[in-house]
Motif scaffolding. Structure first.
Motif, PDB file in Angstrom:
ATOM      1  N   LEU A  58     -24.864-148.588  41.956  1.00 41.87           N
ATOM      2  CA  LEU A  58     -23.654-148.584  42.758  1.00 41.87           C
ATOM      3  C   LEU A  58     -22.436-148.322  41.883  1.00 41.87           C
ATOM      4  CD1 LEU A  58     -24.281-151.805  44.919  1.00 41.87           C
ATOM      5  CD2 LEU A  58     -24.667-149.429  45.589  1.00 41.87           C
ATOM      6  N   THR A  59     -22.474-148.820  40.659  1.00 37.62           N
ATOM      7  CA  THR A  59     -21.314-148.757  39.772  1.00 37.62           C
ATOM      8  C   THR A  59     -20.910-147.328  39.440  1.00 37.62           C
ATOM      9  OG1 THR A  59     -21.982-150.863  38.791  1.00 37.62           O
ATOM     10  CG2 THR A  59     -20.368-149.557  37.578  1.00 37.62           C
ATOM     11  N   HIS A  60     -21.889-146.468  39.103  1.00 39.54           N
ATOM     12  CA  HIS A  60     -21.545-145.107  38.683  1.00 39.54           C
ATOM     13  C   HIS A  60     -22.413-144.024  39.321  1.00 39.54           C
ATOM     14  CE1 HIS A  60     -24.939-146.173  36.256  1.00 39.54           C
ATOM     15  NE2 HIS A  60     -24.236-146.923  35.424  1.00 39.54           N
ATOM     16  N   GLY A  61     -23.389-144.404  40.131  1.00 36.02           N
ATOM     17  CA  GLY A  61     -24.201-143.418  40.831  1.00 36.02           C
ATOM     18  C   GLY A  61     -25.295-142.771  40.008  1.00 36.02           C
ATOM     19  N   ARG A  62     -25.424-143.173  38.739  1.00 37.47           N
ATOM     20  CA  ARG A  62     -26.453-142.603  37.870  1.00 37.47           C
ATOM     21  C   ARG A  62     -27.782-143.311  38.085  1.00 37.47           C
ATOM     22  NH1 ARG A  62     -28.064-144.397  33.159  1.00 37.47           N
ATOM     23  NH2 ARG A  62     -26.263-145.782  32.921  1.00 37.47           N
ATOM     24  N   ILE A  63     -28.890-142.600  37.838  1.00 44.08           N
ATOM     25  CA  ILE A  63     -30.207-143.237  37.872  1.00 44.08           C
ATOM     26  C   ILE A  63     -30.384-144.028  36.587  1.00 44.08           C
ATOM     27  CG2 ILE A  63     -32.698-142.879  37.941  1.00 44.08           C
ATOM     28  CD1 ILE A  63     -31.359-142.218  40.549  1.00 44.08           C
ATOM     29  N   VAL A  64     -30.614-145.327  36.718  1.00 47.76           N
ATOM     30  CA  VAL A  64     -30.765-146.180  35.539  1.00 47.76           C
ATOM     31  C   VAL A  64     -32.252-146.414  35.275  1.00 47.76           C
ATOM     32  CG1 VAL A  64     -28.550-147.312  35.880  1.00 47.76           C
ATOM     33  CG2 VAL A  64     -30.592-148.290  36.917  1.00 47.76           C
ATOM     34  N   HIS A  65     -32.561-146.717  34.007  1.00 45.76           N
ATOM     35  CA  HIS A  65     -33.942-146.935  33.564  1.00 45.76           C
ATOM     36  C   HIS A  65     -34.103-148.400  33.164  1.00 45.76           C
ATOM     37  CE1 HIS A  65     -35.228-142.608  33.198  1.00 45.76           C
ATOM     38  NE2 HIS A  65     -33.924-142.491  33.365  1.00 45.76           N
ATOM     39  N   LEU A  66     -34.948-149.108  33.895  1.00 44.50           N
ATOM     40  CA  LEU A  66     -35.130-150.538  33.697  1.00 44.50           C
ATOM     41  C   LEU A  66     -36.594-150.812  33.373  1.00 44.50           C
ATOM     42  CD1 LEU A  66     -33.041-151.422  36.848  1.00 44.50           C
ATOM     43  CD2 LEU A  66     -32.237-151.456  34.470  1.00 44.50           C
ATOM     44  N   LEU A  67     -36.829-151.586  32.319  1.00 45.31           N
ATOM     45  CA  LEU A  67     -38.164-151.701  31.745  1.00 45.31           C
ATOM     46  C   LEU A  67     -38.948-152.935  32.187  1.00 45.31           C
ATOM     47  CD1 LEU A  67     -37.291-150.503  28.134  1.00 45.31           C
ATOM     48  CD2 LEU A  67     -37.861-149.152  30.164  1.00 45.31           C
ATOM     49  N   SER A  68     -38.397-153.712  33.104  1.00 53.69           N
ATOM     50  CA  SER A  68     -39.122-154.878  33.615  1.00 53.69           C
ATOM     51  C   SER A  68     -38.490-155.326  34.922  1.00 53.69           C
ATOM     52  CB  SER A  68     -39.100-156.039  32.611  1.00 53.69           C
ATOM     53  OG  SER A  68     -37.790-156.586  32.522  1.00 53.69           O
ATOM     54  N   ASP A  69     -39.200-156.181  35.646  1.00 51.88           N
ATOM     55  CA  ASP A  69     -38.642-156.748  36.875  1.00 51.88           C
ATOM     56  C   ASP A  69     -37.408-157.596  36.567  1.00 51.88           C
ATOM     57  OD1 ASP A  69     -40.576-155.568  38.425  1.00 51.88           O
ATOM     58  OD2 ASP A  69     -41.821-157.354  38.622  1.00 51.88           O
ATOM     59  N   LEU A  70     -37.437-158.290  35.429  1.00 54.12           N
ATOM     60  CA  LEU A  70     -36.291-159.119  35.062  1.00 54.12           C
ATOM     61  C   LEU A  70     -35.078-158.256  34.741  1.00 54.12           C
ATOM     62  CD1 LEU A  70     -35.086-161.866  34.572  1.00 54.12           C
ATOM     63  CD2 LEU A  70     -36.052-161.844  32.257  1.00 54.12           C
ATOM     64  N   GLU A  71     -35.286-157.123  34.079  1.00 54.96           N
ATOM     65  CA  GLU A  71     -34.172-156.203  33.840  1.00 54.96           C
ATOM     66  C   GLU A  71     -33.605-155.704  35.164  1.00 54.96           C
ATOM     67  OE1 GLU A  71     -34.482-152.957  31.153  1.00 54.96           O
ATOM     68  OE2 GLU A  71     -35.148-154.195  29.462  1.00 54.96           O
ATOM     69  N   LEU A  72     -34.470-155.437  36.133  1.00 53.88           N
ATOM     70  CA  LEU A  72     -34.005-154.996  37.445  1.00 53.88           C
ATOM     71  C   LEU A  72     -33.124-156.063  38.088  1.00 53.88           C
ATOM     72  CD1 LEU A  72     -33.969-153.188  39.963  1.00 53.88           C
ATOM     73  CD2 LEU A  72     -36.135-154.252  40.646  1.00 53.88           C
ATOM     74  N   SER A  73     -33.581-157.297  38.092  1.00 52.89           N
ATOM     75  CA  SER A  73     -32.806-158.378  38.713  1.00 52.89           C
ATOM     76  C   SER A  73     -31.461-158.564  38.019  1.00 52.89           C
ATOM     77  CB  SER A  73     -33.603-159.689  38.678  1.00 52.89           C
ATOM     78  OG  SER A  73     -34.748-159.606  39.484  1.00 52.89           O
ATOM     79  N   THR A  74     -31.476-158.517  36.680  1.00 52.70           N
ATOM     80  CA  THR A  74     -30.235-158.673  35.927  1.00 52.70           C
ATOM     81  C   THR A  74     -29.286-157.518  36.217  1.00 52.70           C
ATOM     82  OG1 THR A  74     -31.469-159.803  34.183  1.00 52.70           O
ATOM     83  CG2 THR A  74     -29.270-159.024  33.631  1.00 52.70           C
TER      84      THR A  74
END
Length: 250
Positions: A58-74
């Protein structure tokens, strides 16, 4: 802070794998702002202990890469925060600086088969505080990982690195992530631009709902929406109907 992205004839450069140098200098990983930022690591670059995620921010519209479920939640937590203006995931640290800190502390620097590795921080945030942009570094670890002495050593290297740059560094575990709030955000985000309202009213309703959910993170969405109905003295179910629009309007 970006000087290390242009290699010079220094000892540390000779120890870094050419592929990593290419990632930094040719592919421009770890550089850029907002939607133009490129993470140093992507979901294809490293094996993950769990699920990996690619999703728009939402912040910048870029596709972000997250390496775990915890990274996703954070990530969802900070992406939802209106004071956060940019999020850079998998941000590379200057290997010369981390090597010097490693030597000073007597901690072995991360390396694979004798090849010095570039350390990364999970998230580097730009936050708006008192009308000033302040950077904050976030490391994400499951609490059971912190029982490993080697993990603690690397966390200390990371902490000292950001301390040397006068940037606040925080460690996030699953204990710092509000579960109910994250579930609410996951439910809202896919449809947040689908309000059946004009543009000005969309912004007003979104900000109102966002603030209410952040104020009552432990309450169910329906309960929070009833709070809003009562607060604004509207018919019961009005704010819940806005949320229903989210899942019914394409």
């Amino acid at each position: 802070m970006k000087d290390f992205l242009v290699p010079t004839p220094k000892t540390i450069v000779e120890l870094i794998k050419p592929a990593i140098i290419k990632r930094l200098t040719v592919e421009k990983r770890g550089q850029g702002e907002g939607k133009h930022y490129k993470p140093f690591l992507t979901v294809r670059d490293v094996p993950s202990k769990g699920r990996v995620h690619r999703r728009p921010a939402l912040t910048h519209g870029r596709i972000v890469h997250l390496l775990s479920d915890l990274e996703l939640s954070t990530f969802l937590l900070f992406d939802w925060d209106l004071s956060v203006t940019d999020i850079k995931e998998q941000f590379p640290l200057d290997p010369e600086k981390t090597a010097k800190i490693s030597d000073r502390l007597g901690i072995r620097h991360p390396a694979v088969s004798g090849v010095t590795q570039v350390m990364t921080t999970d998230f580097l945030l730009d936050t708006l505080q008192n009308n000033k942009v302040v950077q904050v570094a976030i490391s994400v670890k499951y609490s059971n990982e912190l029982e490993d002495a080697r993990v603690i050593e690397k966390q200390e290297l990371e902490r000292r690195y950001w301390e040397s740059l006068d940037i606040q560094w925080y460690l996030f575990t699953e204990n710092e992530v509000p579960f109910i709030l994250i579930q609410n955000i996951k439910w809202l985000i896919p449809h947040m631009h689908s309000y059946d309202l004009n543009k000005a009213r969309q912004i007003e309703v979104f900000n109102t709902i966002n603030e209410a959910i952040l104020t009552h993170p432990s309450d169910k969405v329906a309960v929070v929406m009833k709070y809003l109905d009562d607060q604004y003295e509207v018919d019961g179910g009005t704010y819940l109907s806005y949320l229903r629009h989210l899942s019914s309007v394409n």
